[in-house]
Design an enzyme around this catalytic site. Sequence first.
Site, short mmCIF file in Angstrom:
data_model
loop_
_atom_site.label_atom_id
_atom_site.label_comp_id
_atom_site.label_asym_id
_atom_site.label_seq_id
_atom_site.Cartn_x
_atom_site.Cartn_y
_atom_site.Cartn_z
N HIS A 348 16.78 -41.58 -13.78
CA HIS A 348 18.12 -40.99 -13.68
C HIS A 348 18.66 -41.23 -12.27
CE1 HIS A 348 21.39 -38.14 -14.20
NE2 HIS A 348 20.99 -37.44 -13.15
N ASN A 349 19.96 -41.53 -12.16
CA ASN A 349 20.54 -41.80 -10.84
C ASN A 349 19.65 -42.77 -10.05
OD1 ASN A 349 22.63 -40.06 -11.44
ND2 ASN A 349 21.91 -38.39 -10.13
N GLU A 378 19.68 -46.32 -14.56
CA GLU A 378 21.06 -45.85 -14.70
C GLU A 378 21.95 -46.48 -13.64
OE1 GLU A 378 23.44 -41.69 -15.46
OE2 GLU A 378 21.79 -41.66 -14.02
N ASP A 380 25.75 -45.77 -12.26
CA ASP A 380 27.00 -44.99 -12.24
C ASP A 380 28.09 -45.86 -11.63
OD1 ASP A 380 25.47 -42.96 -13.18
OD2 ASP A 380 25.84 -41.57 -11.53
N HIS A 393 27.05 -41.82 -6.64
CA HIS A 393 27.19 -40.57 -7.37
C HIS A 393 28.58 -40.05 -7.09
CE1 HIS A 393 26.00 -36.46 -8.79
NE2 HIS A 393 25.33 -37.23 -9.63
N GLU A 427 27.02 -45.56 -16.83
CA GLU A 427 27.94 -44.44 -16.82
C GLU A 427 29.24 -44.99 -16.25
OE1 GLU A 427 28.79 -40.56 -14.30
OE2 GLU A 427 26.72 -40.65 -15.02
N ARG A 572 18.47 -40.18 -25.15
CA ARG A 572 18.26 -40.11 -23.70
C ARG A 572 18.52 -38.69 -23.22
NH1 ARG A 572 21.38 -40.60 -18.94
NH2 ARG A 572 20.21 -41.50 -17.20
N ASN A 697 -14.46 -24.70 3.98
CA ASN A 697 -14.69 -25.66 5.07
C ASN A 697 -15.50 -26.90 4.68
OD1 ASN A 697 -13.23 -24.30 7.01
ND2 ASN A 697 -14.98 -23.17 7.80
N TYR A 727 -7.05 -24.19 -0.39
CA TYR A 727 -6.81 -22.76 -0.60
C TYR A 727 -6.34 -22.10 0.69
CZ TYR A 727 -7.73 -17.81 -1.49
OH TYR A 727 -7.61 -16.46 -1.61
#
Length: 777
Positions: A348-349, A378, A380, A393, A427, A572, A697, A727
């Site tokens: 996407h994009n 894609e 645009d 965009h 697009e 899609r 450790n 952790y």
Amino acid sequence: MLCGRWRRCRRPPEEPPVSPQVAAPAALPHSPASSEGGTKRPGLRALKKMGLTEDEDVRAMLRGSRLRKIRSRTWQQERLYRLQEDGLSVWFQRRIPRAPSQHIFFLQHIEDVREGHQSEGLRRFGAAFAPARCLTIAFKGRRKNLDLAAPTAEEAQRWVRGLAKLRARLDAMSQRERTHTWIHSYLHRADSNQDSKMSFKEMKSLLRMVNVDMNDMYAYCLFKECDRSNNERLEGAEIEEFLRRLLKRPELEDIFHRYSGEDRVLSAPELLEFLEDQGEDGAMLDRAQQLIQTYELNETAKQHELMTLDGFMMYLLSPEGAALDTAHMQVFQDMSQPLAHYFISSSHNTYLTDSQIGGPSSTEAYVRAFAQGCRCVELDCWEGPGGEPVIYHGHTLTSKILFRDVVQAVRDHAFTLSPYPVILSLENHCGLEQQAVMARHLRTILGDMLVTQVLDSQNPEELPSPEQLKGRVLVKGKKLPAARSEDGRALSDREEEEEEEEEEEEEAAKQISPELSALAVYCCASRLRTLQPVPGPAQPCQVSSLSERKARKLIREAGNSFVRHNTRQLTRVYPLGLRMNSANYSPQEMWNSGCQLVALNFQTPGYEMDLNAGRFLINGQCGYVLKPACLRQPDTAFDPECPGLPRTTLTIQVLTAQQLPKLNAEKPHSIVDPLVRIEIHGVSADCARKETNYVLNNGFNPRWGQTLQFQLRAPELALVRFVVEDYDTTSPNDFVGQFTLPLNSLKQGYRHIHLLSKDGASLSPATLFVHIRIQRS
């Protein structure tokens, strides 16, 4: 135990704390590295083993080159670049000194090395330098390309050839060779005075570098047991003995001795017994004999068809001993079924390298997507100056790139990794004139790659197969005259989102030009009005685009009908426009309902992209994965929301980890406290996560021995994600590494998991060692 008599060892000599360097001192600008006599230095062991110490290109890289880094028309700076003596990394000068770890890049993180003006940066800003003097180093993940110009064409070629040789040798290394090369590189860095002798202080520095905080008494006992000369220094064979003990794998020795018996070697029948217990399908004696011939290091043992502990370890650390079924690393699925029967890796994009609000657009983003196996990108498309359409965009601060440059990138890079078809999802926000320009660029630049008419052998009732469309490019766009709204206008994909999401965007829909309409042959964008088959001839060429919200609504309210729809036509799914930072949604729920084109922001790392990489890891990483039978049958009764009762039990015993990466290389006393989490991503009833305790450790060889079990209802859809974290009691755990793969590609028995970074790069030699059992009812 490496040292059973540690209580009787005298206390180690008092020495001040050590702050180990990350970059080898010999690589600093004021201390030029010389390749003369270099094979005597510990740091050159790796290159010597590679057989590259006498290679002229590699020797030139060891000496270093002043290369000009090109970032823009005005930012072009000369910098020193030099191959490190480990043969695995390159040190580079920076104008403003940074932490030592930020002055190197690793060969294993390189995606590609290109000669000449073969990057967007060099095409735009490198005109002052002859193509023969230029090269581009492209990295995996989000790291920007390194565009360089050498003083001469020969020097540029030395780096291109040298990097190719080093990367080829790195790819050919066994896991054991990688481990030894890795440990020797740290040994060189810990040898602070470069005398090829190691004091206890230097050995403690080495231990911290490799992520283990060993008790001083225990470490000193190990040191003294190896100090045969009793002079408080280890050298030569003594160093090798220390490393051999450090790298011992007691858990592998226990398994080996369980099958080898008193003679401590595996015969072919004994190895066959191990393979059968592993759950290897159809294991035969000749398979065991072949493994001995492939992995045994001792020639005498090999001649007698015997496997020693070293050969056994080589086998378990090889791809054949890994969790991923090696048969699935090639294209092994039926590629002759209709396109709708496959999951297809989709972006996407695609043009964005960062945020969808103000990030840069780049043709390099398409190159990177193709390098990750993406098959649907894609574009645009917006009105541009001078009659040339641009891609960006819309209504944001993202930069603009020319439509024709993107099409050229498709031509040059779309089929480098995979031969199977690429879909260009348009697009379209352009007027008729620039739409005609788009169509002309597509035809002239792509030529015969572009599908412009139905295939002669095409069954009109279904889409063609990936096999039929090898090397071809499909355009997904609006089609005349069928795609007309009530007021006579053609609807854009975005208007569908606007109607569904009630977002107030400027209406971008225009009339569709006949030239562009003609190119939408097999992927005709259309509104999804009903999930029921329409009376009359089948319409397999219609493709619906749905936002993630709309797709979830269909899954929840009409699960089986949506699955049946997706057996016939492509769907899609794309992220909501509200995801301003280009975050992703989980693709798994969309795959569960058979959606083929589940589009993600490839530029945004995270567990969602890990799942995408895991889904498409198999079948030769070609970007097409055959959907399970329950998602391909037109009359299927499968509903992802009601998958039935559990029918598979997955049991994973997490045993040990090896050589986990140090998260903060600049802090010698910062050692990870690792835990392992196993996640199941599948239908909602199967999704689960369980984790081990953490080990304090020790990121070098932590041990757990904990068993985690999962019940699965739809195993054919499940992905298994192995995650290692550091952790922390007061803040979220830090990510260390992960590996994701389909359950159906997971091999049983004792297996190594080869971990990947957040950006998907190898963390070799970091591994998990587990035992896997899959019981199917």
